[in-house]
Design a protein around this motif. Structure first.
Motif, PDB file in Angstrom:
ATOM      1  N   ALA A 155       0.834  -1.203   0.000  1.00 22.14           N
ATOM      2  CA  ALA A 155       0.000   0.000   0.000  1.00 22.14           C
ATOM      3  C   ALA A 155       0.871   1.257   0.000  1.00 22.14           C
ATOM      4  CB  ALA A 155      -0.926  -0.012   1.215  1.00 22.14           C
ATOM      5  N   VAL A 156       1.905   1.260   0.862  1.00 23.92           N
ATOM      6  CA  VAL A 156       2.752   2.451   0.953  1.00 23.92           C
ATOM      7  C   VAL A 156       3.537   2.655  -0.339  1.00 23.92           C
ATOM      8  CG1 VAL A 156       4.740   3.428   2.118  1.00 23.92           C
ATOM      9  CG2 VAL A 156       2.923   2.383   3.436  1.00 23.92           C
TER      10      VAL A 156
ATOM     11  N   SER B 199       2.773   1.644  -3.247  1.00 27.75           N
ATOM     12  CA  SER B 199       1.858   2.038  -4.323  1.00 27.75           C
ATOM     13  C   SER B 199       1.639   3.543  -4.309  1.00 27.75           C
ATOM     14  CB  SER B 199       0.506   1.343  -4.146  1.00 27.75           C
ATOM     15  OG  SER B 199       0.645  -0.023  -4.320  1.00 27.75           O
ATOM     16  N   VAL B 200       1.448   4.092  -3.118  1.00 31.90           N
ATOM     17  CA  VAL B 200       1.271   5.543  -3.035  1.00 31.90           C
ATOM     18  C   VAL B 200       2.506   6.233  -3.598  1.00 31.90           C
ATOM     19  CG1 VAL B 200       0.985   7.487  -1.480  1.00 31.90           C
ATOM     20  CG2 VAL B 200      -0.302   5.394  -1.089  1.00 31.90           C
ATOM     21  N   ALA B 201       3.695   5.728  -3.211  1.00 33.38           N
ATOM     22  CA  ALA B 201       4.940   6.322  -3.711  1.00 33.38           C
ATOM     23  C   ALA B 201       4.989   6.239  -5.234  1.00 33.38           C
ATOM     24  CB  ALA B 201       6.141   5.609  -3.103  1.00 33.38           C
TER      25      ALA B 201
ATOM     26  N   VAL C 102       2.327   8.666  -6.795  1.00 31.15           N
ATOM     27  CA  VAL C 102       2.538  10.085  -6.510  1.00 31.15           C
ATOM     28  C   VAL C 102       3.850  10.568  -7.123  1.00 31.15           C
ATOM     29  CG1 VAL C 102       2.892  11.787  -4.706  1.00 31.15           C
ATOM     30  CG2 VAL C 102       1.137  10.057  -4.432  1.00 31.15           C
TER      31      VAL C 102
ATOM     32  N   TYR D 170       0.526  -0.277 -12.923  1.00 28.24           N
ATOM     33  CA  TYR D 170       1.751   0.212 -12.289  1.00 28.24           C
ATOM     34  C   TYR D 170       2.821   0.504 -13.327  1.00 28.24           C
ATOM     35  CZ  TYR D 170       0.146  -0.832  -7.614  1.00 28.24           C
ATOM     36  OH  TYR D 170      -0.533  -0.825  -6.440  1.00 28.24           O
TER      37      TYR D 170
END
Lengths: 233, 663
Positions: free
Chosen positions: B20-21, B23-25, B28, B100
């Protein structure tokens, strides 16, 4: 020391803060699931919304409790007000937020911040003292009830001396390291200790309100279930 | 409660937290910040594993559907549902993985509208989209069996889908055949870049046949795993049947691959002993030959251990085949060596873990495996969701399973991942740190042109200098400005600039046009000593040493004078008060206060150079447009690709004297 400080206010802070946010969200979700569970099992399914709001507010502003235990009520109110306001509205903290995420908001003047910080430290100690000296309170207290006010006092005390270098006997970097790390530990502890009441207060009010509402004739049903009908209670 | 399943779920949730973390990186900060991909290595782990291997691993769906519905081998019907579910989730995972990998993920719908008939990728995209739809329809009846879909509409849809099973199965087989093979066809356009042992003119056949074998073995592995984790008996006699078929298909695959190589005379390369040859032998052995031999023996394919060994080898080996084809054996330019960033692994594992959890969820709540047919047991599992921990209880008393535990694991790993994120992800600095070295000097010729095109330089080899020294070509010392040493350099004639700014004598007044700041006790500090990074600003103020010099805490107020102000660089006594000597003599860029203070941050080297040179050139141009050619303010006035090549070819490395900082 400087590397440790960089590390503490960089990655460790991020992690601790994320732990707090995610942990609190998790608690809210779990609590909502729990409440659904409770509501399904509850005999009386009507929601006591009005009473819920009343009790929550009355605990948020415990003016009514002033009639007795006035010292303790006052101490906790001052304690809560200072520890909520100072970290959020301190100029130096707002500046850090502005630098990292570009948001800023009004700040406290340094004098007010100083006064509130001293009050926070003093009331934190006072809470512990009152818990220790009153037998009733002592009986209800767990370890974390003593430890957490003391732990909360650490970042306030260290932050105060860091802001007033002339009265600080320790090196600046060491003071800041204590300040940042103690706050980080608090962030991590928030979802796992009684401090979670900062977000869960309305939910816990709800749970106790909803869980203790019995259907009107439940007493008879219990008696039937226990096979003790028509016996004196 | 089932502890094996608990442990598995806990691990999967932990991976999902990291995912999850990251993916945000990824979404963004972009691909450049989170992967080791580059223009030279544009296809990495996400394509190699998530797409290439993911599609192949999902092949069990169409293989089993064909066996049962088309060939009528009803014996294998119990494997159809898990196989279809795997295919459905596998293809969904491919779509997620592709999101991705796409630089502009919000363009993923473009192939729907913009049809590119000549592209194999278009065929792949179309097939994946249609097949995912078909799989959804094929699996939908299993979901609609759940009691919560008791409305009449759902029943109608259910009956319709049940009737449409055979057409759907046929469509699924056709689509799978098309694009399992076309994923191989993608590599037909790369005969020069794919190693000969992997490249083949019939690579699409190899991809298809290997996918069929892998599909059979994947179904076997799944049955074994679900038997282990859900603690039910594994039907080895039916699995043995699948294993026998797999042995045939895997042998066929190995024969076609070896035969094709032998036919084209490439096979000897496999035994040449280089790493590609060894990798080829290893991969083929693990993926096909060893499992095929294991499965040919009836005793081995009837034992759980034998089936497990063969299926694990095939699955890993075939993943290896796809990875080798798309990454390992794919030749890249020398500078584009590629090894995935840990965040790429995190995303890949996270997608697998997330879809694994969905698989477990479906198995727990739907009738996927046959032995869950016991209706009462299934119905019990639907409701209620067991929430065992009450939030008002203390942490230590919580149960170590259930949503409370899994969510704790996930947020724990998510938060810890933040520690390990690279600094540029957190700070958002798009440029990674790139340190700067000082200039070097080189002997060259200044060519003054009559046509007013400006000055040009030539850098002949050292021993050829004399023969080029003709009128109009003056020997000069040139500064080679190449801060990050990437070979893209600017030649700078320091002496001519000095003279032109009025320094014919030795007044040194002219220095201040460019030089603006010296280090303490220094007189001609070079640019790179403060502008230390190519792109990022450098902190040139050292707080620690100042604190020490001022006498610790007592010294704070000597700079931070206002006790009510936040102690930042904005609220300080001007540095100039103490450091007046740091401003270079005659500096026009930094002047005495109050106009400018001394700065605590030096801009990046590139910005500093551009700011200094371009500002002046533009000013001169504006002042005297008649005199200067338009060239004077253009990029290629200084950045001239010829210089780079001249230096490399005429005089490679020979005459660049290592006079770092020399002027």
């Amino acid at each position: 020391m400087e590397t440790a400080l960089q590390w503490a206010r960089g990655p460790i802070f991020w992690t601790a803060f994320a732990f707090m946010i995610l942990g609190l969200l998790r608690l809210v979700v779990i609590t909502v699931l729990d409440i659904r569970h409770i509501m399904r099992d509850a005999g009386d399914k009507s929601l006591p919304v009005g009473q819920l709001i009343r009790t929550t507010l009355s605990w948020l502003f415990p003016v009514r409790r002033f009639t007795h235990r006035i010292t303790y009520s006052l101490t906790t109110i001052i304690f809560h007000v200072s520890i909520i306001i100072v970290p959020i509205f301190l100029g130096s903290h707002v500046m850090l937020w502005e630098r990292s995420i570009g948001l800023s908001w009004p700040t406290l003047s340094t004098t007010v911040a100083d006064v509130l910080t001293i009050l926070a430290v003093v009331t934190a100690l006072a809470i512990v003292v009152q818990r220790t000296i009153f037998a009733d309170a002592r009986r209800l207290s767990r370890f974390q009830d003593y430890a957490i006010p003391l732990l909360i006092a650490v970042p306030f005390a260290s932050g105060f001396v860091a802001m007033h270098p002339t009265m600080n006997p320790f090196p600046y970097e060491a003071t800041m390291l204590v300040h940042v790390m103690s706050a980080n530990i608090l962030f991590i502890l928030i979802p796992f200790s009684k401090i979670s009441h900062c977000l869960l207060l309305p939910f816990t009010q709800f749970v106790s309100e909803a869980a203790w509402r019995f259907p009107s004739d439940c007493g008879t049903q219990v008696a039937v279930a226990l096979g003790k009908e028509k016996q004196p209670v | 409660m089932n502890s094996r399943l608990n442990i598995l779920k806990s691990i999967l949730w932990a991976i999902v937290g990291v995912w999850a973390v990251v993916s945000v990186a990824r979404f963004v900060r972009g691909l450049g910040a989170t992967t080791n991909l580059s223009d030279g290595a544009p296809w990495g782990l996400w394509i190699g594993f998530d797409v290439m291997a993911g599609v192949a691993l999902a092949a069990g769906g169409f293989v089993l559907a064909a066996i049962v519905y088309i060939f009528g081998l009803e014996r294998y019907r119990p494997f159809v549902r898990p196989a279809i579910l795997t295919a459905f989730l596998g293809y969904a995972a491919v779509a997620v993985g592709l999101l991705y990998d796409l630089g502009l993920p919000w363009h993923i719908w473009h192939p729907l509208i913009n049809w590119q008939h000549h592209s194999v990728l278009f065929e792949v995209a179309a097939c994946v989209m249609i097949y995912l739809t078909v799989l959804t329809l094929e699996f939908a009846p299993v979901i609609l069996e759940h009691p919560i879909f008791k409305h009449r509409i759902f029943k109608t849809v259910y009956n319709f889908l049940k009737k449409a099973t055979i057409p759907l199965v046929i469509a699924g087989i056709v689509l799978s055949t098309l694009h399992q093979s076309s994923l191989g066809s993608l590599f037909l356009i790369t005969p020069g870049r794919l190693h000969p042992l992997w490249y083949s003119p019939i690579i699409y056949v190899l991809f298809f046949v290997s996918a069929v074998g892998l599909g059979l073995m994947m179904v076997t592995l799944e049955s074994l795993l679900s038997g282990y984790f859900f603690r039910h008996k594994v039907d080895t006699s039916r699995l043995a049947g699948l294993g026998g078929a797999a042995a045939a298909v895997l042998s066929l695959y190995a024969l076609i691959r070896l035969g094709d190589l032998a036919w084209r005379g490439v096979l000897p390369q496999a035994f040449s002993g280089n790493w590609q040859g060894n990798l080829f032998l290893f991969e083929l052995g693990v993926s096909a030959i060893i499992p095929a031999f294991l499965l040919m023996a009836p005793r081995i394919r009837r034992s759980i251990g034998g089936l497990a060994a063969a299926s694990v080898l095939t699955v890993l080996g075939m993943i290896g085949y796809r990875l080798d084809t798309s990454i390992v054996a794919f030749l890249r330019p020398e500078e584009a060596a590629y090894f995935p960033h840990w965040m790429e692994f995190a995303i890949t594992l996270g997608i697998v873990a997330a879809f694994g959890l969905i698989f477990i969820f479906f198995v727990e709540h739907l009738r996927v495996f046959e032995h869950h047919d016991d209706d009462t047991a299934t119905a019990k599992r639907y409701f209620p969701i067991p929430v065992e921990a009450s939030s008002v209880r203390d942490f230590g008393q919580r149960s170590w399973r259930g949503p409370a535990w899994y969510s704790l694991v996930a947020i724990g790993t998510a938060a810890i991942t933040l520690v390990f994120l690279p600094e540029h992800i957190r700070s958002g600095d798009l440029h990674r740190a790139e340190s700067v070295s000082g200039v070097r000097t080189i002997e060259g010729l200044r060519l003054t042109r009559a046509s007013q095109e400006g000055t040009r330089f030539a850098v002949p080899a050292e021993d050829a200098m004399a023969q080029f020294a003709v009128p109009g070509a003056d020997p000069v010392l040139l500064m080679v400005i190449d801060g990050n040493r990437d070979g893209n350099l600017v030649l700078f004639d320091h002496e001519s600039h000095r003279v032109r700014e009025g320094g014919a004598g030795s007044s040194e007044k002219e220095c201040g046009v460019c030089h603006h700041m010296n280090k303490p006790f220094d007189r001609n500090t070079s640019c790179y000593e403060c502008h230390r990074d190519m792109y990022n600003p450098t902190m040139i103020f050292d707080h620690t040493s100042h604190t020490a010099a001022m006498g610790g805490n007592e010294g704070c107020v000597r700079c931070h004078r206002d006790p009510d102000a936040v102690k930042t660089a904005d609220n300080i006594r001007p540095c100039y008060d103490c450091h007046a000597d740091m401003v270079a003599d005659g500096s026009t860029m930094i002047q005495a206060p109050p106009k400018d203070g001394l700065r605590w941050q030096a801009p990046g080297y590139r910005d500093a150079m551009h700011g200094s040179c371009m500002a002046c050139h533009e000013k001169r141009m504006a002042a005297d447009p008649e005199y200067y050619s338009a060239q004077f303010v253009r990029c290629d006035n200084c950045h001239n690709a010829d210089y780079d090549t001249e230096l490399r070819h005429l005089s490679p490395y020979a005459t660049l004297s290592q006079a770092a900082g020399g002027e």
